[in-house]
Design an enzyme around this catalytic site. Structure first.
Site, mmCIF file in Angstrom:
data_model
loop_
_atom_site.group_PDB
_atom_site.id
_atom_site.type_symbol
_atom_site.label_atom_id
_atom_site.label_comp_id
_atom_site.label_asym_id
_atom_site.label_seq_id
_atom_site.Cartn_x
_atom_site.Cartn_y
_atom_site.Cartn_z
ATOM 1 N N LYS A 290 0.755 -1.204 -0.051
ATOM 2 C CA LYS A 290 0.028 0.127 0.082
ATOM 3 C C LYS A 290 0.818 1.314 0.054
ATOM 4 C CE LYS A 290 -4.089 -1.875 0.162
ATOM 5 N NZ LYS A 290 -5.272 -1.936 -0.949
ATOM 6 N N ASP A 291 2.135 1.177 0.341
ATOM 7 C CA ASP A 291 2.973 2.282 0.507
ATOM 8 C C ASP A 291 3.090 2.953 -0.972
ATOM 9 O OD1 ASP A 291 3.554 1.660 2.964
ATOM 10 O OD2 ASP A 291 5.717 1.130 2.684
#
Length: 458
Positions: free
Chosen positions: A44-45
């Site tokens: 998700k970064d």
């Protein structure tokens, strides 16, 4: 000197690692894209940074602004790291089924976390989607990135994750497997890979209690598919705009238990301390590979996050035993076993929402039952119990002439057919006196506390 200007510059270029023991005897080469090497320990970064960069470029997010997002934890972490690097404030809403570790981690990096109930409809004002939108309207100079519908989510993976996998496999990848939640890591990556090789097969991993698989296969959004599940981070009761079904060739559903057990196997057999959804992805990939993978095939499985988020759950023996995932503490029986033991003799009694309270009382007396689901057509819209009706009629005797709709409680929860007695007992409490189960033939059954006690003693 060789250094990065901020932590967000370290996002991406995660390693590819071959899976050996778990796929022993399987033809082809199976590789894991290990995303916990990102600084926030998850895939998700990538999209968190992209959503913020695109909001800045569009002038939507201004200096000193506030980022408000509904998250299962990992997106929040990526947004929090980006906010630290760029000087923004963060407020996150989360469903109460998420692990305490995720909440603690987000607070540790300076975010405000608001925990919301899981088992409410997406448009319910209490849902974590609705609360995030409300805060966005109330707080000046704030943005609600909305990872579910924000095109920057899938775009981040189209521009980075897909090209990385293509380069790392030298274009030899034939199969791509990923869990599907918001849709970004599956669909953005799949779109890029299919543009390079239209014959590439993409397999989406879904969970029981989610709508994706049936929607892909039938085009029908079936609310009957929606019920509570424990797995975190993928599966949905909505259709996010980032889920592009045209680039997903097929879905495989994985149970909470199978995903949890495979998560622990990855840690012990492959040395990969990953999160629960990673185990689900690998279990589904293994089921597919057993029948379909060939000698020269190269399968890549995206492993979304790290095991530190699940220390109190998947990596806790007592928690696993309490939920029937390690069958050494309580019972191996399931909701399906309870239903099968009735030998087809059970028939679910329901009462229409337009019926009178007196009609419900007569039905309960006739059938010798204590609670009845309330229906409106084919939908379950509420429930009534004898104890609740008795209490209210004692206060107002005229109530028996009124409509069921005026007195009914919330609908009974649906649970998966493979829910163990441990899981069933955790749902059955003062507020929930019974649960509903939909079998493979779409027939609905009711399970009460008496049924669970009977199964325990048998």
């Amino acid at each position: 000197m060789n250094y990065y200007n901020s932590i967000v510059e370290t996002i991406g270029n995660t390693p590819m690692v071959k899976l050996n023991k778990i796929f022993k005897g399987i033809q082809g080469t199976v590789l894991a894209k290990v995303e916990y090497f990102n600084p926030g320990n998850s895939t998700k970064d990538r999209m968190a940074l992209k959503m913020i960069e695109d909001a800045e470029a569009a002038g939507i997010l201004k200096p000193g602004g506030t980022i408000i997002e509904g998250t299962s934890g990992n997106t929040g972490m990526g947004l929090a790291l980006t906010a630290i690097a760029k000087g923004y404030r963060c407020i996150f809403t989360m469903a109460d089924k998420q692990s305490q570790e995720k909440i603690n981690i987000l607070r540790a990096v300076g975010a405000e976390v608001i925990v919301c109930p899981t088992n409410v409809a997406p448009d319910d004002p209490r849902s974590y989607y609705s609360v995030a939108r409300k805060l966005n309207k109330e707080i000046p100079n704030s943005i609600y990135p909305n990872q579910y519908d924000n095109p920057s989510n899938a775009k981040a993976h189209y521009l980075a994750t897909g090209p990385e996998i293509w380069k790392q496999t030298e274009g030899k990848i034939t199969h791509y497997v990923a869990t599907v939640g918001t849709g970004g890591s599956m669909c953005g990556t799949a779109k890029f890979l299919k543009e390079q090789n239209p014959k590439l097969v993409t397999v989406g991993i879904d969970t029981y209690g989610s709508v994706f698989k049936k929607y892909k296969e039938t085009g029908i959004f079936d609310e009957n598919e929606i019920y509570p599940y424990l797995t975190e981070g993928f599966g949905e009761d909505i259709l996010p705009k980032n889920v592009d079904f045209s680039v997903i060739d097929m879905f495989i559903k994985v149970t909470d238990k199978d995903g949890a057990l495979m998560t622990r196997r990855l840690s012990r057999e492959e040395g990969m301390f990953v999160g629960w959804s990673s185990g689900s992805a690998v279990h589904g990939a293994l089921e597919y590979a057993k029948e379909n993978l060939k000698k020269d095939d190269v399968m890549v499985i995206l492993l979304p996050d790290h095991g530190t988020r699940y220390l109190a759950k998947v990596y806790n023996d007592n928690w696993m035993k309490d939920h029937g995932f390690l069958e050494t503490r309580m019972f191996a029986s399931t909701a399906r076993d309870i239903i099968q033991a009735r030998n087809g003799k059970d028939s679910l009694c329901t009462v229409a929402n337009k019926a009178k309270v007196s009609e419900a009382i007569l039905l309960m007396n006739k059938e010798g039952i204590d609670q009845i689901p309330v229906t409106e057509g084919e939908h379950f819209v509420g429930s009534v119990s004898s104890s609740m009706l008795l209490e209210k009629i004692m206060e107002d005797p005229e109530l028996k002439h009124k409509s069921i709709t005026e007195v009914m409680d919330k609908p009974m929860q649906f649970v998966a057919p493979d829910s163990t007695l441990d899981v069933l007992s955790s749902f059955l409490n003062k507020e929930n006196k019974a649960v509903l189960v939909r079998d493979e033939n779409q027939k609905v059954h009711i399970i009460t506390r008496h049924d669970v006690l009977k199964a325990i003693s048998s």
